[in-house]
Enzyme design. Structure first.
Site, PDB file in Angstrom:
ATOM      1  N   GLU A 193      -4.087   1.737  -7.176  1.00  8.52           N
ATOM      2  CA  GLU A 193      -4.534   2.886  -6.397  1.00  8.52           C
ATOM      3  C   GLU A 193      -3.630   4.078  -6.698  1.00  8.52           C
ATOM      4  O   GLU A 193      -2.543   4.207  -6.099  1.00  8.52           O
ATOM      5  CB  GLU A 193      -4.454   2.588  -4.901  1.00  8.52           C
ATOM      6  CG  GLU A 193      -5.343   1.459  -4.439  1.00  8.52           C
ATOM      7  CD  GLU A 193      -5.601   1.542  -2.931  1.00  8.52           C
ATOM      8  OE1 GLU A 193      -6.759   1.704  -2.562  1.00  8.52           O
ATOM      9  OE2 GLU A 193      -4.644   1.477  -2.144  1.00  8.52           O
TER      10      GLU A 193
ATOM     11  N   HIS B 262       0.851  -1.205   0.000  1.00 11.34           N
ATOM     12  CA  HIS B 262       0.000   0.000   0.000  1.00 11.34           C
ATOM     13  C   HIS B 262       0.881   1.247   0.000  1.00 11.34           C
ATOM     14  O   HIS B 262       1.896   1.295   0.702  1.00 11.34           O
ATOM     15  CB  HIS B 262      -0.930  -0.012   1.216  1.00 11.34           C
ATOM     16  CG  HIS B 262      -2.052   0.979   1.083  1.00 11.34           C
ATOM     17  ND1 HIS B 262      -1.849   2.332   1.201  1.00 11.34           N
ATOM     18  CD2 HIS B 262      -3.373   0.820   0.796  1.00 11.34           C
ATOM     19  CE1 HIS B 262      -3.008   2.962   1.002  1.00 11.34           C
ATOM     20  NE2 HIS B 262      -3.949   2.053   0.756  1.00 11.34           N
TER      21      HIS B 262
HETATM   22  P1  13P Z   1      -9.938   6.145  -0.056  1.00 12.42           P
HETATM   23  O1  13P Z   1     -11.071   5.276  -0.560  1.00 12.42           O
HETATM   24  O2  13P Z   1     -10.225   6.767   1.266  1.00 12.42           O
HETATM   25  O3  13P Z   1      -9.475   7.101  -1.091  1.00 12.42           O
HETATM   26  O4  13P Z   1      -8.705   5.148   0.241  1.00 12.42           O
HETATM   27  C1  13P Z   1      -8.305   4.271  -0.750  1.00 12.42           C
HETATM   28  C2  13P Z   1      -7.323   3.337  -0.164  1.00 12.42           C
HETATM   29  O5  13P Z   1      -6.199   3.713   0.122  1.00 12.42           O
HETATM   30  C3  13P Z   1      -7.763   1.971   0.097  1.00 12.42           C
HETATM   31  O6  13P Z   1      -6.688   1.126   0.329  1.00 12.42           O
END
Ligand code: 13P
Length: 252
Positions: A168, A94
């Site tokens: 992400e 992450h």
């Molecule tokens: P948000 O949905 O708060 O933008 O976070 C995304 C995230 O980092 C999930 O792992």
């Protein structure tokens, strides 16, 4: 796969209410796994509530630590410990951990290896920062992150099916500004093609699902998930509310 990542939020009371409400609200005919990643200190509590009530929620860990031989790590959580707790999934790579904990691809690759050895399913998170995006270097950046998976394939071919990729973009996380559908679609296609062709996983007949994460909410979830290149969602902020999360799950 629809994943609720609670990050560093919640307490026992809010978690118990959330688990019960989500379990009672999600459509059980939906074949998408519904995965809850609570803060690590509540993993066992969440697992107990789910098991005692026979709820259809699976558990993922936000954390997995790894240390090189001869090192020790106070506060560390190993994949063997997670397996011992019957955790099924683990988030690795992450961006918040890459940034705050200065995790590099070497450590991340070791973590994935350990998790696969302990038969955990890995949700491998990748994504570019805003500077990389503005310089039009997103694909180069992502390919370096995906090469971590390439390192595993000779030793762990039989376990690669337990890997999911989560795209992400860092600039979309917690910003309220999700990536646009077209951008997500093109990037997911790049990720899938890179894994299929450059890493050669299509020769192994392995096609990892690719999730999208970054400011997913009730308003944008349907549009994002409607893309055939998007296989699921990884949700932070909007997952904290049981009603919102259940609705997103049911729409997916
Ligand atoms: P948000 O949905 O708060 O933008 O976070 C995304 C995230 O980092 C999930 O792992």
């Amino acid at each position: 796969m629809i994943v609720a990542n609670w990050k560093m939020h919640g307490d026992k009371q809010s978690m118990a209410a959330w688990i019960e409400e989500v379990s009672n609200s999600i459509n059980l005919k939906n074949i998408n796994p519904c995965i809850f990643c609570p803060p690590t200190c509540y993993l066992e509590y969440a697992i107990r509530l789910i098991n005692e009530n026979g709820y259809h929620i699976e558990i993922g860990s936000q954390i997995l630590n790894y240390c090189f031989e001869g090192e020790s790590l106070t506060g560390g959580i190993s994949s063997t410990m997670l397996k011992d707790l019957s955790v099924e999934y683990v988030l690795v790579g992450h961006s918040e951990q890459r940034n705050f904990l200065k995790e590099n691809n070497n450590v991340i690759s070791k973590k994935i290896e350990k998790a696969l050895n302990d038969e955990l399913s890995v949700i491998y998170c990748i994504g570019e920062d805003i500077d990389t995006k503005n310089k039009n270097e997103t694909y180069l950046f992502l390919s370096k992150q995906l090469d971590v998976l390439g390192r595993l394939q000779s030793k762990h071919e039989d376990k690669l099916r337990s890997i999911t990729v989560a795209y992400e973009p860092i600039w979309a996380i917690g910003s309220g500004l999700n990536a646009e559908k077209k951008y997500i679609e093109k990037t997911h296609e790049f990720i899938k093609n890179y894994i299929n062709d450059d890493l050669g996983w299509s020769n192994l007949d392995i096609y990892p699902p690719v999730l999208y994460g970054g400011s997913v909410n009730l308003t944008n979830c349907e549009e994002i998930i409607s893309s055939t290149a998007v296989d699921g969602l990884l949700i932070g902020g909007a997952s904290l509310n049981s009603e919102t999360f259940s609705k997103i799950y049911n729409l997916s």
